[in-house]
Design a protein around this motif. Structure first.
Motif, PDB file in Angstrom:
ATOM      1  N   ILE A 165      -6.296   8.051  -1.610  1.00  0.00           N
ATOM      2  CA  ILE A 165      -7.725   8.097  -1.309  1.00  0.00           C
ATOM      3  C   ILE A 165      -8.057   7.235  -0.086  1.00  0.00           C
ATOM      4  N   ALA A 166      -7.386   6.092   0.016  1.00  0.00           N
ATOM      5  CA  ALA A 166      -7.686   5.156   1.107  1.00  0.00           C
ATOM      6  C   ALA A 166      -6.988   5.512   2.417  1.00  0.00           C
ATOM      7  N   ALA A 167      -6.084   6.472   2.405  1.00  0.00           N
ATOM      8  CA  ALA A 167      -5.236   6.759   3.568  1.00  0.00           C
ATOM      9  C   ALA A 167      -6.004   6.982   4.872  1.00  0.00           C
ATOM     10  N   PRO A 168      -7.067   7.810   4.909  1.00  0.00           N
ATOM     11  CA  PRO A 168      -7.768   8.027   6.193  1.00  0.00           C
ATOM     12  C   PRO A 168      -8.338   6.737   6.779  1.00  0.00           C
ATOM     13  N   PHE A 169      -8.863   5.866   5.926  1.00  0.00           N
ATOM     14  CA  PHE A 169      -9.432   4.606   6.397  1.00  0.00           C
ATOM     15  C   PHE A 169      -8.324   3.645   6.844  1.00  0.00           C
ATOM     16  N   ILE A 170      -7.190   3.691   6.138  1.00  0.00           N
ATOM     17  CA  ILE A 170      -6.061   2.834   6.507  1.00  0.00           C
ATOM     18  C   ILE A 170      -5.519   3.216   7.880  1.00  0.00           C
ATOM     19  N   GLY A 171      -5.401   4.514   8.154  1.00  0.00           N
ATOM     20  CA  GLY A 171      -4.903   4.964   9.450  1.00  0.00           C
ATOM     21  C   GLY A 171      -5.775   4.472  10.588  1.00  0.00           C
ATOM     22  N   ARG A 172      -7.086   4.584  10.430  1.00  0.00           N
ATOM     23  CA  ARG A 172      -8.001   4.107  11.465  1.00  0.00           C
ATOM     24  C   ARG A 172      -7.906   2.589  11.611  1.00  0.00           C
ATOM     25  N   PHE A 173      -7.805   1.886  10.482  1.00  0.00           N
ATOM     26  CA  PHE A 173      -7.718   0.423  10.506  1.00  0.00           C
ATOM     27  C   PHE A 173      -6.476  -0.045  11.262  1.00  0.00           C
ATOM     28  N   VAL A 174      -5.319   0.568  10.982  1.00  0.00           N
ATOM     29  CA  VAL A 174      -4.071   0.159  11.629  1.00  0.00           C
ATOM     30  C   VAL A 174      -4.118   0.426  13.127  1.00  0.00           C
ATOM     31  N   ASP A 175      -4.746   1.523  13.547  1.00  0.00           N
ATOM     32  CA  ASP A 175      -4.834   1.827  14.978  1.00  0.00           C
ATOM     33  C   ASP A 175      -5.774   0.887  15.724  1.00  0.00           C
ATOM     34  N   ARG A 176      -6.603   0.151  14.997  1.00  0.00           N
ATOM     35  CA  ARG A 176      -7.545  -0.768  15.645  1.00  0.00           C
ATOM     36  C   ARG A 176      -7.117  -2.227  15.543  1.00  0.00           C
ATOM     37  N   ARG A 177      -5.982  -2.486  14.893  1.00  0.00           N
ATOM     38  CA  ARG A 177      -5.523  -3.857  14.702  1.00  0.00           C
ATOM     39  C   ARG A 177      -4.042  -3.957  15.061  1.00  0.00           C
ATOM     40  N   ASP A 178      -3.570  -5.178  15.179  1.00  0.00           N
ATOM     41  CA  ASP A 178      -2.153  -5.438  15.429  1.00  0.00           C
ATOM     42  C   ASP A 178      -1.365  -5.156  14.152  1.00  0.00           C
ATOM     43  N   ALA A 179      -0.519  -4.135  14.193  1.00  0.00           N
ATOM     44  CA  ALA A 179       0.225  -3.728  13.002  1.00  0.00           C
ATOM     45  C   ALA A 179       1.173  -4.824  12.517  1.00  0.00           C
ATOM     46  N   GLY A 180       1.670  -5.670  13.436  1.00  0.00           N
ATOM     47  CA  GLY A 180       2.547  -6.761  13.029  1.00  0.00           C
ATOM     48  C   GLY A 180       1.829  -7.765  12.145  1.00  0.00           C
ATOM     49  N   ARG A 181       0.635  -8.155  12.546  1.00  0.00           N
ATOM     50  CA  ARG A 181      -0.144  -9.096  11.740  1.00  0.00           C
ATOM     51  C   ARG A 181      -0.572  -8.463  10.416  1.00  0.00           C
ATOM     52  N   ILE A 182      -0.911  -7.171  10.475  1.00  0.00           N
ATOM     53  CA  ILE A 182      -1.282  -6.466   9.240  1.00  0.00           C
ATOM     54  C   ILE A 182      -0.132  -6.520   8.240  1.00  0.00           C
ATOM     55  N   LEU A 183       1.096  -6.316   8.723  1.00  0.00           N
ATOM     56  CA  LEU A 183       2.259  -6.319   7.837  1.00  0.00           C
ATOM     57  C   LEU A 183       2.479  -7.704   7.222  1.00  0.00           C
ATOM     58  N   VAL A 184       2.238  -8.751   7.993  1.00  0.00           N
ATOM     59  CA  VAL A 184       2.377 -10.114   7.470  1.00  0.00           C
ATOM     60  C   VAL A 184       1.357 -10.374   6.358  1.00  0.00           C
ATOM     61  N   VAL A 185       0.085 -10.076   6.634  1.00  0.00           N
ATOM     62  CA  VAL A 185      -0.976 -10.329   5.653  1.00  0.00           C
ATOM     63  C   VAL A 185      -0.765  -9.483   4.399  1.00  0.00           C
ATOM     64  N   THR A 186      -0.390  -8.210   4.597  1.00  0.00           N
ATOM     65  CA  THR A 186      -0.172  -7.323   3.453  1.00  0.00           C
ATOM     66  C   THR A 186       1.007  -7.798   2.607  1.00  0.00           C
ATOM     67  N   GLY A 187       2.060  -8.275   3.254  1.00  0.00           N
ATOM     68  CA  GLY A 187       3.208  -8.791   2.518  1.00  0.00           C
ATOM     69  C   GLY A 187       2.839  -9.963   1.627  1.00  0.00           C
ATOM     70  N   LEU A 188       2.020 -10.878   2.154  1.00  0.00           N
ATOM     71  CA  LEU A 188       1.577 -12.018   1.351  1.00  0.00           C
ATOM     72  C   LEU A 188       0.676 -11.561   0.200  1.00  0.00           C
ATOM     73  N   ALA A 189      -0.169 -10.564   0.471  1.00  0.00           N
ATOM     74  CA  ALA A 189      -1.039 -10.027  -0.582  1.00  0.00           C
ATOM     75  C   ALA A 189      -0.218  -9.371  -1.687  1.00  0.00           C
ATOM     76  N   GLN A 190       0.833  -8.641  -1.302  1.00  0.00           N
ATOM     77  CA  GLN A 190       1.695  -8.007  -2.297  1.00  0.00           C
ATOM     78  C   GLN A 190       2.427  -9.058  -3.134  1.00  0.00           C
ATOM     79  N   ALA A 191       2.847 -10.144  -2.501  1.00  0.00           N
ATOM     80  CA  ALA A 191       3.510 -11.221  -3.242  1.00  0.00           C
ATOM     81  C   ALA A 191       2.562 -11.822  -4.282  1.00  0.00           C
ATOM     82  N   ALA A 192       1.314 -12.063  -3.872  1.00  0.00           N
ATOM     83  CA  ALA A 192       0.334 -12.630  -4.802  1.00  0.00           C
ATOM     84  C   ALA A 192       0.039 -11.669  -5.953  1.00  0.00           C
ATOM     85  N   LEU A 193      -0.076 -10.379  -5.648  1.00  0.00           N
ATOM     86  CA  LEU A 193      -0.350  -9.374  -6.679  1.00  0.00           C
ATOM     87  C   LEU A 193       0.785  -9.295  -7.695  1.00  0.00           C
ATOM     88  N   LEU A 194       2.023  -9.290  -7.199  1.00  0.00           N
ATOM     89  CA  LEU A 194       3.173  -9.205  -8.106  1.00  0.00           C
ATOM     90  C   LEU A 194       3.260 -10.439  -8.994  1.00  0.00           C
TER      91      LEU A 194
END
Length: 380
Positions: free
Chosen positions: A43-72
Motif C-alpha cells: 500500500i505504501a509503495a507509491p509514496f515510498i518511491g517518491r520519498f526515495v527519489d527526493r532524499r539521499d538513499a544512503g541515509r534512508i538505508l541507515v535510518v531504516t536499518g536502525l528502525a528495523q533493529a528497534a522494531l525487532l
C-alpha cells in the motif's frame, strides 16, 4: 559481507515469526502474519518511491536499518500475537523502504566500484541466495538452541551492524533540488508508466511471480501428500533451489549484460518449464525427490538470472532520479502477484498439487514467451 549477515538475519526472523504464529491458538494466525508482512509495504509503495527519489538513499538505508533493529527488539520482547502482527506490519513498510533505497543505490555502487551494473545486481542476488540457503538452517538451530527471542535480537544486531557500515562507508546518492511545483503521484509516475518496454517487462514479471507463488503454495503438498515424503526431503529440495540461485547469481555476474531484456524473458520461460516438468513427471508417476531436486537447481539458476536481468533492464531504462519510483513499481508488482498467487494456490491444495504445478508452469512459460514477443514489437 555485512549485507550477507543481515540477509541471513532476515531469514532467521521470518522463520521465528512463522513458528510463533504457528504455535498461536488463533486459527488464521499464519495467514494473518503473511498478509501483515506484505500488504502494508504494498500500500505504501507509491509514496515510498517518491520519498526515495527526493532524499539521499544512503541515509534512508541507515535510518531504516536502525528502525528495523528497534522494531525487532520490541517484537522479541512482546510474544503476544497482536504485537507480533503490528510489528510485522511496520517491518513490511521498512522492508519496502530499504528495498527501494537499495535498488536506487546499486547503480551508484556499481559506478563507485567501476563494475558493470549487471555484476552489481548479481552480487545482490548472490547475497540473497546465500541468505535463503543459510538462513533457514541457522534459524532452526538458533530457535532450538537459544530461543525465539534471542534469535530476533541477533537479527536486530545485524541491522545495527549494517547501518553502521553504510554510515562509515560514506555511500551516498546525491539528489538535485527539485524546483518544480508539487505534483500528484500519477503525474510523477506517468513518465514510467507510459514507457511500454517497462510496462511489458513488469507485466511479464507479474505473471511469472503469480505463477511461481501458486507453485510455492503447492510445493509442500507435492512433497508430503503426492510423494509422501517428510520434512527432511522438503528441506533438501528447498536447499536445491537456493543453491541454484547462488550458481545463477555467479553466472549472471560473469559478464556484463549488454541486452538484459532478452535474458529476462528466456529465464522466465525456463522457470515456467521447470514447473511444467515437475507437474508432468508427477502426473505420470515419474517424479522423485532426486528428479525434483535436480530440476530445482536449474530453476534456481533461472530465477537468479531473471532477477538480475529485470533489475538491470529497469535501472538502465529509467533516469537516475526515477530509480526510487521504478523500484516501488517493481516491489508493488511483485508483492501483489505473490498475494494473489498464494490465494490462487490455496484453491488447489492439499490434494491437487500436480494440477497447481501444471497451471503454474503453463502461465510461467507464457509470461516469458508472450512478454518477449510484445517487448520485441515495442523495441522496434
Amino acid at each position: 559481507m555485512t549485507l550477507t549477515v543481515s540477509t541471513i538475519g532476515d531469514e532467521i526472523s521470518l522463520i521465528t515469526l512463522m513458528f510463533r504464529a504457528a504455535e498461536n491458538e488463533t486459527r488464521f494466525a499464519v495467514p494473518m502474519l503473511l498478509i501483515a508482512q506484505l500488504l502494508p509495504g504494498l500500500i505504501a509503495a507509491p509514496f515510498i518511491g517518491r520519498f526515495v527519489d527526493r532524499r539521499d538513499a544512503g541515509r534512508i538505508l541507515v535510518v531504516t536499518g536502525l528502525a528495523q533493529a528497534a522494531l525487532l527488539a520490541w517484537i522479541a520482547g512482546n510474544t503476544a500475537m497482536l504485537p507480533t502482527l503490528v510489528g510485522a506490519s511496520v517491518l513490511s513498510i521498512c522492508f519496502a523502504i530499504s528495498g527501494t533505497a537499495t535498488f536506487a543505490l546499486i547503480p551508484v555502487l556499481a559506478t563507485a566500484l567501476g563494475m558493470p551494473l549487471s555484476r552489481a545486481n548479481s552480487v545482490l542476488e548472490l547475497v540473497r541466495g546465500v541468505g535463503m540457503l543459510a538462513g533457514p538452517v541457522a534459524g532452526g538451530i538458533l530457535i532450538a538452541w537459544i530461543g525465539a527471542r534471542s534469535a530476533l535480537l541477533i537479527d536486530a544486531a545485524s541491522y545495527v551492524l549494517l547501518a553502521t557500515v553504510i554510515l562509515a562507508s560514506g555511500l551516498r546518492r546525491p539528489i538535485a533540488p527539485d524546483e518544480q511545483e508539487p505534483r500528484t503521484l500519477l503525474a510523477e509516475y506517468w513518465p514510467i508508466l507510459r514507457n511500454r518496454r517497462i510496462t511489458v517487462m513488469t507485466g511479464s514479471l507479474a505473471l511469472e511471480v503469480f505463477a511461481s507463488a501458486i507453485a510455492d503454495v503447492a510445493f509442500v503438498f507435492l512433497i508430503t501428500v503426492t510423494l509422501k515424503q517428510g520434512p527432511l526431503a522438503f528441506g533438501l529440495v528447498t536447499a536445491c533451489w537456493a543453491a541454484g540461485m547462488i550458481l545463477g547469481a555467479l553466472a549472471a555476474g560473469a559478464r556484463p549484460m549488454r541486452r538484459p531484456a532478452p535474458l529476462a524473458f528466456v529465464a522466465a520461460t525456463m522457470i515456467g518449464v521447470t514447473m511444467l516438468v515437475i507437474g508432468s513427471a508427477a502426473l505420470v508417476g515419474a517424479a522423485t525427490i532426486m528428479l525434483i531436486g535436480m530440476v530445482f537447481v536449474f530453476g534456481g539458476v533461472a530465477n537468479s538470472v531473471h532477477n538480475v536481468a529485470v533489475r538491470t533492464m529497469l535501472q538502465n531504462e529509467t533516469p537516475t532520479d526515477h530509480h526510487g519510483k521504478v523500484a516501488a513499481i517493481y516491489g508493488a508488482v511483485t508483492s501483489s502477484a505473490v498475494i494473489i498467487g498464494y490465494v490462487t494456490g490455496g484453491l488447489f491444495t492439499p490434494s491437487n498439487a500436480v494440477g497447481a504445478y501444471l497451471i503454474a508452469g503453463t502461465l510461467g512459460t507464457a509470461a516469458g514467451l508472450a512478454g518477449w514477443g510484445l517487448f520485441s514489437r515495442f523495441a522496434r
